[in-house]
Design a protein around this motif. Structure first.
Motif, PDB file in Angstrom:
ATOM      1  N   SER A   5      -5.533   9.676   0.355  1.00  0.00           N
ATOM      2  CA  SER A   5      -6.004   8.522  -0.404  1.00  0.00           C
ATOM      3  C   SER A   5      -4.835   7.569  -0.654  1.00  0.00           C
ATOM      4  N   TYR A   6      -4.886   6.871  -1.765  1.00  0.00           N
ATOM      5  CA  TYR A   6      -3.877   5.860  -2.069  1.00  0.00           C
ATOM      6  C   TYR A   6      -3.351   6.040  -3.496  1.00  0.00           C
ATOM      7  N   GLU A   7      -2.076   5.801  -3.659  1.00  0.00           N
ATOM      8  CA  GLU A   7      -1.505   5.674  -4.988  1.00  0.00           C
ATOM      9  C   GLU A   7      -1.652   4.231  -5.453  1.00  0.00           C
ATOM     10  N   THR A  54       0.822  -1.203   0.000  1.00  0.00           N
ATOM     11  CA  THR A  54       0.000   0.000   0.000  1.00  0.00           C
ATOM     12  C   THR A  54       0.861   1.261   0.000  1.00  0.00           C
ATOM     13  N   LYS A  55       0.564   2.142  -0.953  1.00  0.00           N
ATOM     14  CA  LYS A  55       1.250   3.423  -1.047  1.00  0.00           C
ATOM     15  C   LYS A  55       0.204   4.526  -0.925  1.00  0.00           C
ATOM     16  N   THR A  56       0.350   5.351   0.092  1.00  0.00           N
ATOM     17  CA  THR A  56      -0.620   6.423   0.305  1.00  0.00           C
ATOM     18  C   THR A  56      -0.270   7.646  -0.533  1.00  0.00           C
ATOM     19  N   LEU A 102      -3.223   0.467  -3.515  1.00  0.00           N
ATOM     20  CA  LEU A 102      -3.740  -0.242  -2.352  1.00  0.00           C
ATOM     21  C   LEU A 102      -3.384  -1.715  -2.484  1.00  0.00           C
ATOM     22  N   TYR A 140     -11.826   5.631  -1.750  1.00  0.00           N
ATOM     23  CA  TYR A 140     -10.934   5.180  -2.816  1.00  0.00           C
ATOM     24  C   TYR A 140     -11.673   4.239  -3.767  1.00  0.00           C
TER      25      TYR A 140
END
Length: 445
Positions: free
Chosen positions: A197-199, A191-193, A201, A263
């Motif tokens: 939000s997320y870049e 997971t990259k936030t 998930l 998201y």
């Protein structure tokens, strides 16, 4: 079944399960069919497929049958839903189908208990076919109800885990997770936030996250939905509380329900090229065997891996199993040509070459143990994961009920409340839901 038809079946299953055959008067199961299947006759076969390639595949199967049984002419009618089947069986007459296929395994309990379809046990016994040795265990289970086997399986759907191999490599992860604890760790690493939000998930655990339903998650456990008396067992079997607790923890660990749900609203259509797994928005995805071809067709730009879905931590030795469902075939109780109808149903569902050819044509999982091992199967090497899941005796399904899939709707509704934080006492929620399920079943009898 196809992805598009599967979508329709899933969308309608809950409603159809509550109403299908509720007032049908379709006649009694006739285990003593008297028609002579060796004489010239015409039978009608209804199925639900509608895509051009699928319609051709089913017609090819029927054509092959007619070469072996030239005296039996088969009129094939496609794009038939359970509602249309219900209407035809209630009306009866010469236009009603003799053989029927349905995508909705949740309705098998309705088919059997209403006697809309005949009991196939006498036909199987007469022809020396042992269902336990012919069909995978889970498929064998979802084709019968309360001692009556009114359907047989025709191809199946197996659920596993898709994962982005490039994302795994970038995160230094060598293998897919095998348990839910591992799934949680891997999902967090992937997971990259990005702001709030997320870049990327790692995994979308929310129940609206495409195929992420309570019953699909429970495939990693060993659920017993009902006790020996037919009463809901969800409050007594610790499996259900364990799964619901595990899913809720993963939701919280990955940012909480609200953040994940926000998201999720950015995802493309489940059946289109902008599916979040195709686009890289999620790095792992619970899905059926059909996803592999769909994902590759979208040219995702990364290497796709396929593995069984992780299992409960205390069942690590059962890794490799999964959740199964599929298409079923039955014979209408209104049919006056049940012996001839059985010849078609038997051929389509138990003849190894017929099952293999159909599976090859529409890329579903074969529904007999012999077909699963056939050297004539043609598939992407990754597809073998789903064949193994289908053959695994530990794989599970959801049992038929007299009121269809209503009990699954009740359990899913509880899952929604738990993940949102509206129902914090899971044990109390299960007790209330079990009572709701029992009341609905009692009313349906």
């Amino acid at each position: 079944m196809s992805a598009v038809r599967r979508k329709s079946a899933a969308a309608l299953a809950a409603t159809a399960a509550l109403t299908l055959f509720a007032s049908a008067c379709t006649g009694q199961s006739n285990s003593g069919a008297t028609d002579d299947a060796s004489k010239d006759t015409t039978i009608t076969f209804w199925h639900g497929w509608s895509a051009r390639g699928e319609v051709k595949a089913i017609q090819d199967t029927v054509d092959a049958f007619q070469k072996k049984h030239p005296n039996i002419k088969v009129d094939v009618v496609g794009n038939m839903t359970d509602d249309k089947i219900n209407q035809a069986l209630r009306a009866g007459g010469s236009k009603a189908p003799d053989v029927v296929s349905s995508f909705t395994t949740n309705n098998v309990g309705k088919f059997c208990s209403s006697k809309a379809f005949v009991d196939l046990n006498p036909f199987l016994k007469r022809d020396g076919i042992d269902p336990d040795k012919t069909f995978p265990k889970a498929m064998n289970e979802y084709t019968q109800f309360d001692g009556v086997r009114c359907t047989v399986p025709l191809l199946g759907d197996a659920y596993g885990l898709y994962y982005n191999k490039d994302a795994f490599e970038a995160a230094g992860i060598s293998d897919p997770p095998k348990t839910w604890s591992e799934l949680s760790k891997v999902a967090k690493r992937l997971t990259k936030t990005k702001g709030d939000s997320y870049e990327q998930l790692g995994f979308m655990p929310n129940y609206h996250g495409y195929e992420s339903t309570t019953e699909h998650y429970l495939g990693g456990w060993d659920p017993k939905y009902f006790d020996a008396d037919g009463k809901s067992n969800i409050a007594k079997d610790p499996t259900f509380a364990a799964m619901l607790t595990t899913q809720k923890k993963l939701v919280d660990d990955l940012g909480g329900f609200e953040k994940l749900e926000k998201y999720r609203t950015s995802f493309g259509d489940e059946w289109g090229a902008k599916h979040p797994f195709h686009t890289g928005q999620v790095a792992m995805q619970l899905d059926g065997e059909w996803r592999l071809a769909m994902a590759e067709e979208s040219k995702p730009g990364f290497e796709i891996g396929v593995a069984p879905m992780p299992v409960a931590d205390d069942q690590a030795d059962t890794y490799g199993k999964g959740y199964l469902t599929g298409t079923v075939v039955g014979i209408a109780a209104t049919s006056k040509k049940q012996n001839a109808a059985w010849e078609l149903a038997k051929y389509m569902t138990t003849d190894t070459d017929a099952v293999v050819d159909f599976a090859n044509a529409i890329h579903n999982v074969p529904s007999t143990l012999a077909a699963l091992k056939s050297p004539k199967l043609k598939y992407d090497p990754r597809f073998k994961t789903f064949l193994d899941i289908a053959a695994d005796p530990n794989s599970t399904t959801t049992p038929p009920s007299v009121n269809g899939g209503a009990y699954l709707v009740s359990l899913q509704n509880l899952g929604y409340d738990i993940e949102k934080g509206r129902q914090e006492d899971i044990a109390a929620g299960l007790e209330k839901t079990a009572a709701e399920i029992d009341a609905a079943i009692a009313q349906a009898k």
